[in-house]
Design a protein around this motif. Structure first.
Motif, PDB file in Angstrom:
ATOM      1  N   ALA B  33       0.827  -1.204   0.000  1.00 11.82           N
ATOM      2  CA  ALA B  33       0.000   0.000   0.000  1.00 11.82           C
ATOM      3  C   ALA B  33       0.860   1.252   0.000  1.00 11.82           C
ATOM      4  O   ALA B  33       0.540   2.227  -0.678  1.00 11.82           O
ATOM      5  CB  ALA B  33      -0.936  -0.005   1.199  1.00 11.82           C
ATOM      6  N   VAL B  34       1.979   1.220   0.754  1.00 10.98           N
ATOM      7  CA  VAL B  34       2.836   2.412   0.806  1.00 10.98           C
ATOM      8  C   VAL B  34       3.421   2.674  -0.570  1.00 10.98           C
ATOM      9  O   VAL B  34       3.470   3.814  -1.037  1.00 10.98           O
ATOM     10  CB  VAL B  34       3.944   2.238   1.874  1.00 10.98           C
ATOM     11  CG1 VAL B  34       5.052   3.247   1.647  1.00 10.98           C
ATOM     12  CG2 VAL B  34       3.365   2.405   3.263  1.00 10.98           C
ATOM     13  N   ALA B  37       0.444   4.034  -2.673  1.00  6.87           N
ATOM     14  CA  ALA B  37      -0.386   5.153  -2.232  1.00  6.87           C
ATOM     15  C   ALA B  37       0.390   6.237  -1.511  1.00  6.87           C
ATOM     16  O   ALA B  37      -0.181   7.058  -0.825  1.00  6.87           O
ATOM     17  CB  ALA B  37      -1.503   4.639  -1.330  1.00  6.87           C
ATOM     18  N   SER B  38       1.716   6.233  -1.658  1.00 12.54           N
ATOM     19  CA  SER B  38       2.447   7.274  -0.940  1.00 12.54           C
ATOM     20  C   SER B  38       3.049   8.255  -1.929  1.00 12.54           C
ATOM     21  O   SER B  38       3.271   7.945  -3.089  1.00 12.54           O
ATOM     22  CB  SER B  38       3.561   6.643  -0.105  1.00 12.54           C
ATOM     23  OG  SER B  38       4.521   6.092  -0.964  1.00 12.54           O
ATOM     24  N   SER B  39       3.273   9.430  -1.469  1.00  9.94           N
ATOM     25  CA  SER B  39       3.939  10.409  -2.306  1.00  9.94           C
ATOM     26  C   SER B  39       4.698  11.348  -1.386  1.00  9.94           C
ATOM     27  O   SER B  39       4.376  11.475  -0.216  1.00  9.94           O
ATOM     28  CB  SER B  39       2.927  11.184  -3.138  1.00  9.94           C
ATOM     29  OG  SER B  39       1.912  11.662  -2.318  1.00  9.94           O
ATOM     30  N   TYR B  40       5.723  11.968  -1.961  1.00 13.20           N
ATOM     31  CA  TYR B  40       6.515  12.853  -1.124  1.00 13.20           C
ATOM     32  C   TYR B  40       5.799  14.165  -0.912  1.00 13.20           C
ATOM     33  O   TYR B  40       5.144  14.683  -1.805  1.00 13.20           O
ATOM     34  CB  TYR B  40       7.906  13.056  -1.726  1.00 13.20           C
ATOM     35  CG  TYR B  40       8.764  11.866  -1.470  1.00 13.20           C
ATOM     36  CD1 TYR B  40       9.288  11.664  -0.201  1.00 13.20           C
ATOM     37  CD2 TYR B  40       8.986  10.914  -2.451  1.00 13.20           C
ATOM     38  CE1 TYR B  40      10.044  10.540   0.073  1.00 13.20           C
ATOM     39  CE2 TYR B  40       9.742   9.798  -2.191  1.00 13.20           C
ATOM     40  CZ  TYR B  40      10.267   9.611  -0.926  1.00 13.20           C
ATOM     41  OH  TYR B  40      11.000   8.509  -0.640  1.00 13.20           O
ATOM     42  N   TYR B  41       5.934  14.657   0.267  1.00 17.08           N
ATOM     43  CA  TYR B  41       5.200  15.835   0.706  1.00 17.08           C
ATOM     44  C   TYR B  41       6.144  17.027   0.608  1.00 17.08           C
ATOM     45  O   TYR B  41       7.189  17.036   1.250  1.00 17.08           O
ATOM     46  CB  TYR B  41       4.765  15.578   2.148  1.00 17.08           C
ATOM     47  CG  TYR B  41       3.845  16.594   2.727  1.00 17.08           C
ATOM     48  CD1 TYR B  41       2.480  16.466   2.553  1.00 17.08           C
ATOM     49  CD2 TYR B  41       4.326  17.652   3.473  1.00 17.08           C
ATOM     50  CE1 TYR B  41       1.606  17.382   3.098  1.00 17.08           C
ATOM     51  CE2 TYR B  41       3.474  18.575   4.016  1.00 17.08           C
ATOM     52  CZ  TYR B  41       2.115  18.438   3.827  1.00 17.08           C
ATOM     53  OH  TYR B  41       1.260  19.350   4.372  1.00 17.08           O
ATOM     54  N   THR B  60       2.807  15.142  -3.369  1.00 21.45           N
ATOM     55  CA  THR B  60       1.787  15.840  -2.596  1.00 21.45           C
ATOM     56  C   THR B  60       2.351  17.214  -2.268  1.00 21.45           C
ATOM     57  O   THR B  60       3.406  17.309  -1.653  1.00 21.45           O
ATOM     58  CB  THR B  60       1.459  15.073  -1.303  1.00 21.45           C
ATOM     59  OG1 THR B  60       0.984  13.794  -1.675  1.00 21.45           O
ATOM     60  CG2 THR B  60       0.404  15.801  -0.496  1.00 21.45           C
ATOM     61  N   PRO B 101     -14.196  23.145  -4.707  1.00 18.58           N
ATOM     62  CA  PRO B 101     -14.632  23.215  -3.303  1.00 18.58           C
ATOM     63  C   PRO B 101     -15.127  24.621  -2.983  1.00 18.58           C
ATOM     64  O   PRO B 101     -14.672  25.588  -3.598  1.00 18.58           O
ATOM     65  CB  PRO B 101     -13.364  22.914  -2.510  1.00 18.58           C
ATOM     66  CG  PRO B 101     -12.395  22.379  -3.494  1.00 18.58           C
ATOM     67  CD  PRO B 101     -12.772  22.924  -4.835  1.00 18.58           C
ATOM     68  N   LEU B 110      -4.034  24.712   0.934  1.00 20.60           N
ATOM     69  CA  LEU B 110      -4.584  23.463   0.422  1.00 20.60           C
ATOM     70  C   LEU B 110      -3.453  22.519   0.082  1.00 20.60           C
ATOM     71  O   LEU B 110      -2.277  22.894   0.072  1.00 20.60           O
ATOM     72  CB  LEU B 110      -5.481  23.712  -0.787  1.00 20.60           C
ATOM     73  CG  LEU B 110      -4.815  23.829  -2.148  1.00 20.60           C
ATOM     74  CD1 LEU B 110      -5.852  23.605  -3.224  1.00 20.60           C
ATOM     75  CD2 LEU B 110      -4.199  25.192  -2.309  1.00 20.60           C
ATOM     76  N   VAL B 111      -3.806  21.281  -0.157  1.00 16.52           N
ATOM     77  CA  VAL B 111      -2.839  20.260  -0.522  1.00 16.52           C
ATOM     78  C   VAL B 111      -3.336  19.581  -1.778  1.00 16.52           C
ATOM     79  O   VAL B 111      -4.504  19.201  -1.865  1.00 16.52           O
ATOM     80  CB  VAL B 111      -2.691  19.234   0.622  1.00 16.52           C
ATOM     81  CG1 VAL B 111      -2.055  17.966   0.097  1.00 16.52           C
ATOM     82  CG2 VAL B 111      -1.851  19.801   1.738  1.00 16.52           C
ATOM     83  N   LEU B 128      -7.365  18.910  -1.508  1.00 11.90           N
ATOM     84  CA  LEU B 128      -7.959  19.039  -0.173  1.00 11.90           C
ATOM     85  C   LEU B 128      -7.811  20.473   0.300  1.00 11.90           C
ATOM     86  O   LEU B 128      -6.718  21.013   0.295  1.00 11.90           O
ATOM     87  CB  LEU B 128      -7.241  18.126   0.819  1.00 11.90           C
ATOM     88  CG  LEU B 128      -7.677  16.673   0.875  1.00 11.90           C
ATOM     89  CD1 LEU B 128      -6.736  15.907   1.784  1.00 11.90           C
ATOM     90  CD2 LEU B 128      -9.099  16.562   1.393  1.00 11.90           C
ATOM     91  N   VAL B 129      -8.915  21.073   0.675  1.00  8.42           N
ATOM     92  CA  VAL B 129      -8.873  22.437   1.196  1.00  8.42           C
ATOM     93  C   VAL B 129      -9.152  22.374   2.688  1.00  8.42           C
ATOM     94  O   VAL B 129     -10.005  21.611   3.128  1.00  8.42           O
ATOM     95  CB  VAL B 129      -9.936  23.322   0.517  1.00  8.42           C
ATOM     96  CG1 VAL B 129      -9.747  24.764   0.907  1.00  8.42           C
ATOM     97  CG2 VAL B 129      -9.842  23.174  -0.977  1.00  8.42           C
ATOM     98  N   LYS B 130      -8.431  23.172   3.429  1.00  9.32           N
ATOM     99  CA  LYS B 130      -8.683  23.200   4.870  1.00  9.32           C
ATOM    100  C   LYS B 130     -10.085  23.683   5.150  1.00  9.32           C
ATOM    101  O   LYS B 130     -10.571  24.590   4.483  1.00  9.32           O
ATOM    102  CB  LYS B 130      -7.714  24.178   5.532  1.00  9.32           C
ATOM    103  CG  LYS B 130      -6.369  23.622   5.806  1.00  9.32           C
ATOM    104  CD  LYS B 130      -5.635  24.596   6.689  1.00  9.32           C
ATOM    105  CE  LYS B 130      -4.248  24.088   6.982  1.00  9.32           C
ATOM    106  NZ  LYS B 130      -3.590  24.893   8.001  1.00  9.32           N
TER     107      LYS B 130
END
Lengths: 932, 146
Positions: B33-34, B37-41, B60, B101, B110-111, B128-130
């Motif tokens: 899964a990692v 489904a993972s990405s660097y932030y 991300t 949104p 946002l991210v 994604l918005v806060k």
């Protein structure tokens, strides 16, 4: 009032100190000293915290904008309920509320403690509760005081949306935070009693039942809190459905998982003295995770949709977490050696084995969620790069774990202590499994028919969930049948009454088992909803002109026109969407958007028509030319099952909390009245909860009205008669020249516009093109300066509305358009940034936008100015279907939630009181104790 | 089933075998899964510094919306905007297909998760918005009157 609140806060801090000293002194003197003083200290803490909360609420309701907190979170026109809810809407206020809840638990514990006899355990439990409350009071007084006054007198902003963000003005705001806070703070009580038990090495039956009971309390608050949150999130566009694996959501899930694990192993400890060390760890971990959740929410350490503040609280909370972790570790280490298990697992297929496996799976889920949540920190620390995981990670790992958990829950009724339950258990399991297979496959097949897919994991989850329900039902049936038949023999004289009595006696004797089954069935029903809505889903977006049709699953949607709800504070633009199924009109759905005159961006309001098999979820994404609407239609299967499962689960947890003896613990009439009041509240809770769970907002037409509504009425009712007229359009533009030299604006007017007037010498005809009249306006503004131009023209309008196109070569900041009375800004194809409507002297509406286009590339802007008659009103005679999210405050939901909170706490306190009395009397009589 | 397991010794051994199996499966699940489904932030600035090396990989990225740059086309359901981080050095041009949104154009954080294309455009799959002002009100909403 603010001074009173501030004084109460300082008093809370002082009394917290005193309480700590008194408790320490009492612990030193082995619980004999200061019994009354300790009780009074706990009560005083609650009183002062409640007083501070009440003062803040009064300030918020009165909108006393001298206080920074009030100025930030309220505004004119904010409904009273949201003013009260603003108490937990901000950082400082929510911390105060949090502290008040901890002291509430302290006061309830003080009440539930019998007044006579030895209460050494309570000395320590009360001490720990005081210490936690004191820690948070310290944060409040020194780091996040809600009673800070602004330096000067202030004017509150004129905000049409009322200070509190419109997204937070949702009925969920009145219930979700309260329940989650109650759940997280509630983890303090079992921890406090655990510490008392470990430090004093008391006999387990003196303190362990309290730990189990109050973990159940906190657990059920967390459960309902998360469900309310999920529902709120589901009804708000763009928050990622009902669960997004957001760090703050995870933060409340983590203690929930450890508490669930504990509730299972606690059973084994009570009955067989097993998992004693493990349970000590789980109690401490649950409490610590609730502190961790606070830290996550308020430190700004991780990014979340729940907008953490990067406040100063982070380091403070870290210290609190470390202090309590160290304290818990010391207390457990002290008794570690003595916590040897009194029995061992003899067979894998026994209740002990089941509990063991359950803990393994739950803790695996906990580890997964924790890893995913803290991965950004951890990877930064180890690899120097921050790594995040998406929701896909959590789903991929947790889905198989939860399917296994469901299978285990299905087996649970057939496991007894030490071995399988009965000789015929396997036969019953086979029957239940067969039933589950049939139901699971049938559910999957019916979903496949609509959604055209069958993911194997979802089919497995559906089958496993049906297995849980079938198993629980089968065991209840068996148990009930034998109970009724044996009782019937004894009361043969009156058969009917015998059966009723037998049912009552059976329910009383097995309330914990039936409660647990109800909880399991509730979880299974939720699981069905989650598996169905997670794996199957339909989504269609379409630009629809009035009269256009769209088919989503079994629903036929017809868009019939836009409508406007006028209002002083805000106006709502809605789309009338006719919903039909199988050729029969069900009603109209009205997804909408609310516009605020003060520049608050418009808020989309989702319309949801909820039926047991699917939710029709409509979003008005925007509007286009000619009164067309951009609609986003979703079909989400079986979402209502999640909310209904929550109801079942709540009923189960109430049953589990029901005390063993129904003796009312008080004699005075006043207190009996209080108990009667509690019973009324329980009923209210049930009623409110049912109202919440049921898709009641679906106004269903009566049978006769339905018969009337066969499709042919469509054309008659829904398309409004064309309205024709003439209107003046006045466009006033303020154009800032950001270029190096002045340029002209190309302005397109409707082709049928007449009587065009512009400032003489500033404009010229540019010709007719594409059905538009084009003019060029050249204000001759030097770079950096702003010019005002007024263009007036008259256009005829019809039901099709009037569109206005505007091309500008300027890097213009603001263009203002003055629309005629009743005009409504509808479409903004290419019109971006802020769009606002403001009343101007009661005669005109202003719409303006900020445009920015580097390099002088022309924008094309379409603005439709539509007078009221254009809009279709709600078609007469048709019911409005579905709940429009956040449209109204649901008093029943708030009352039901309050009733439920009171019921849970009162039942738990009552149970604690009677069990403490029992354990005290049994401690005084060792013979009885040994016999028990 | 019971008979089949009886050869494996005491229940404790069997439970430890089950424990081992669950932990192994869990590790395997997490690992897969990692990877998927993972990405660097990163912040916008950090992504810009990576240059061409960042093209074609999942990221991300966090930052704030440049309010004026937002272009929302409801008909095509496409949201185009620029984002930047606190440093304000670099801007990232983001294209997102999906509903806009609410409350998007105030410059709130946002991210976005997605891939960077060779032309410098960021194709966002998730946005994604806060949720606004849950714990902190935006500054400057109240004004002092002298």
């Amino acid at each position: 009032m603010g001074a009173l609140g501030a004084a109460a806060l300082r008093g809370l801090w002082l009394v917290g100190w005193l309480s700590l000293v008194v408790h320490a002194w009492a612990a030193w003197s082995r619980g004999r000293a200061g019994k009354r003083l300790r009780r009074a200290a706990l009560w005083a803490q609650f009183f002062l915290a409640a007083l501070a909360c009440a003062s803040l609420v009064v300030l918020l309701v009165r909108e006393d904008a001298r206080y920074a907190y009030v100025a930030e979170y309220t505004g004119p026109g904010l409904p009273v309920l949201y003013r009260i809810a603003a108490l937990w809407g901000g950082n400082a206020g929510s911390l105060l509320f949090w502290t008040a809840l901890i002291t509430l638990y302290g006061a309830v514990m003080a009440w539930a403690q019998p007044r006579d006899g030895d209460d050494r355990a309570f000395t320590w439990a009360g001490g720990v509760l005081s210490a936690v409350a004191f820690a948070f009071a310290t944060l409040l007084v020194f780091a996040a005081n809600p009673f800070v006054r602004l330096p000067g007198p202030t004017a509150s902003p004129v905000s049409a949306s009322g200070g509190l963000s419109p997204l937070l003005q949702n009925p969920g705001m009145a219930v979700h935070p309260v329940d989650v806070y109650l759940g997280l703070t509630g983890m303090t009580v079992p921890f406090a009693w655990g510490v008392a038990g470990w430090v004093l090495r008391l006999p387990e039956d003196e303190w362990f039942p309290v730990v189990r009971r109050w973990t159940l309390v906190a657990w059920s608050f967390l459960t309902i809190g998360m469900l309310y949150g999920a529902r709120w999130s589901y009804e708000v566009l763009g928050w990622g459905g009902y669960w997004a694996w957001d760090p703050v959501e995870n933060a409340s899930l983590l203690p929930w998982l450890s508490a669930t694990a504990f509730l299972h192993t606690a059973m084994a400890q009570e009955r067989r003295g097993m998992f004693r060390r493990w349970n000590a760890v789980l109690v401490a971990v649950s409490f610590w995770l609730s502190l961790f959740a606070t830290f996550l929410t308020r430190s700004g350490a991780l990014w979340s949709i729940h907008a953490f503040a990067s406040s100063r609280l982070g380091p403070w909370l870290l210290v609190v977490m470390l202090v309590f972790a160290a304290g818990a570790a010391l207390a457990i280490a002290r008794v570690w050696r003595s916590l040897t298990p009194r029995a061992r697992i003899e067979r894998v297929l026994s209740r002990e084995g089941g509990v063991w496996l359950n803990n393994l799976l739950l803790l695996s889920a906990l580890a997964t969620v924790l890893c995913g949540t803290v991965l950004p920190w951890w990877s930064q620390l180890v690899a120097g790069r921050s790594l995040t995981v998406s929701a896909a990670f959590y789903n991929a790992v947790n889905a198989p774990l939860f399917v296994c958990l469901l299978l285990g829950m299905g087996l649970a009724p057939w496991l007894a202590w030490r071995q399988m339950k009965r000789d015929d258990a396997w036969a019953w399991i086979a029957r239940a499994a067969l039933f589950a297979l049939v139901m699971g496959l049938a559910t999957a097949a019916s979903l496949h028919a609509v959604y055209r897919r069958s993911p194997w994991l979802a089919v497995a989850a559906l089958t496993a969930a049906w297995f849980v329900i079938a198993s629980a039902a089968a065991d209840v049936y068996r148990s009930l049948r034998s109970a009724v038949s044996s009782r019937r023999g004894a009361a043969r004289a009156d058969r009917g009454r015998g059966s009723a009595l037998a049912l009552w006696l059976w329910l009383r004797a097995h309330r914990r088992r039936i409660g647990a089954y109800l909880v399991h069935v509730g979880v299974a029903v939720c699981a069905i909803g989650v598996a169905a809505s997670g794996a199957y889903h339909l989504e269609v977006q379409r630009v629809m002109r009035p009269g256009a049709q769209l088919t989503v699953g079994r629903y036929d949607l017809t868009f019939t026109g836009l409508g406007v709800t006028p209002g002083q504070r805000a106006r709502t633009l809605y789309a009338n969407v006719l919903v039909a199924r199988g050729g029969r009109v069900l009603g109209v759905m009205q997804p909408s958007a609310t516009f605020y005159p003060d520049g608050t961006p418009p808020l989309t309001r989702v319309a949801i028509y909820s039926e047991p098999w699917s939710d029709l979820y409509l979003v008005l994404l925007g509007t286009g030319d000619g009164g067309s609407a951009v609609l986003d239609a979703h079909l989400n299967p079986m979402v209502a099952w999640i909310w209904f499962g929550g109801e079942v689960l709540l009923a189960g947890s109430l049953l589990c909390l029901w005390p063993k003896t129904l003796r009312v613990p008080v004699r005075s009439p006043l207190r009996r009245a209080a108990v009667a009041g509690t019973v009324v509240l329980v009923i209210l809770a049930a009623a409110g909860g049912t109202a919440w769970g049921a898709p009641r907002a679906n106004t269903r037409p009566s049978a006769s009205a339905r018969a009337d509504m066969r499709v042919p009425r469509l054309d008659v009712v829904l398309i409004p008669a064309p309205v024709r007229g003439v209107m003046d359009v006045v466009e006033r533009m303020q154009v800032t020249n950001r270029g190096s030299e002045p340029r002209s604006i190309r302005l397109a007017l409707p082709g049928d516009s007449r009587r065009v007037t512009v400032n003489p010498g500033h404009w010229r005809w540019a010709g007719v093109q594409g059905g538009m009249k084009w003019i060029e306006v050249a204000p001759g503004v030097s770079p950096g300066a702003t010019a005002a131009e007024t263009v007036t023209y008259t256009v005829p309008y019809s039901a099709a509305g009037t569109a206005l196109s505007l091309t500008t070569a300027y890097d213009a900041d603001v263009i203002r358009l003055f629309l005629p009375e009743g005009g409504w800004f509808v479409s903004a194809e290419g019109l971006l940034a802020a769009t606002q409507t403001t009343a101007m002297g009661g005669t005109a509406w202003r719409v303006y936008t900020r445009l920015s286009q580097p390099g002088g590339v022309p924008w094309v802007v379409h603005v439709a100015t539509m007078p009221h008659p254009f809009f279709a009103p709600t078609p007469a005679g048709l019911p409005v279907l579905g709940r429009v999210a956040g449209a109204q405050v649901d008093v029943w939901q708030v009352m039901g939630n309050l009733g439920w909170i009171t019921a849970v706490i009162a039942l738990a306190a009552w149970g604690t009181w009677s069990s403490r009395r029992r354990s005290r009397s049994s401690a005084e009589d060792p013979g009885e104790h040994a016999g028990g | 089933m019971v008979a089949g397991l009886s050869g494996l010794g005491s229940p404790r051994v069997r439970l430890w075998i089950a424990f081992g199996a669950v932990v192994l499966v869990l590790c395997w699940l997490i690992r897969t899964a990692v990877i998927h489904a993972s990405s660097y932030y990163l912040t916008v600035d950090e992504l810009a510094k990576k240059g061409q090396a960042a093209v074609g990989k999942p990221w991300t990225v966090s930052g704030t919306v440049v309010g004026r740059s937002v272009r929302w086309s409801p008909a095509r359901e496409t949201l185009v905007f620029d984002m930047q981080d606190e440093s304000g050095h670099a801007k990232l041009h983001v294209v997102f297909r999906g509903p806009k949104p609410d409350d998007f154009d105030r410059g709130w954080p946002l991210v976005v998760t997605g891939t960077l294309r060779a032309d410098g455009t960021f194709n966002a799959q998730q946005l994604l918005v806060k949720c606004p002002s849950k714990y902190e009100a935006k500054s400057g909403t109240y004004t002092a009157v002298n």
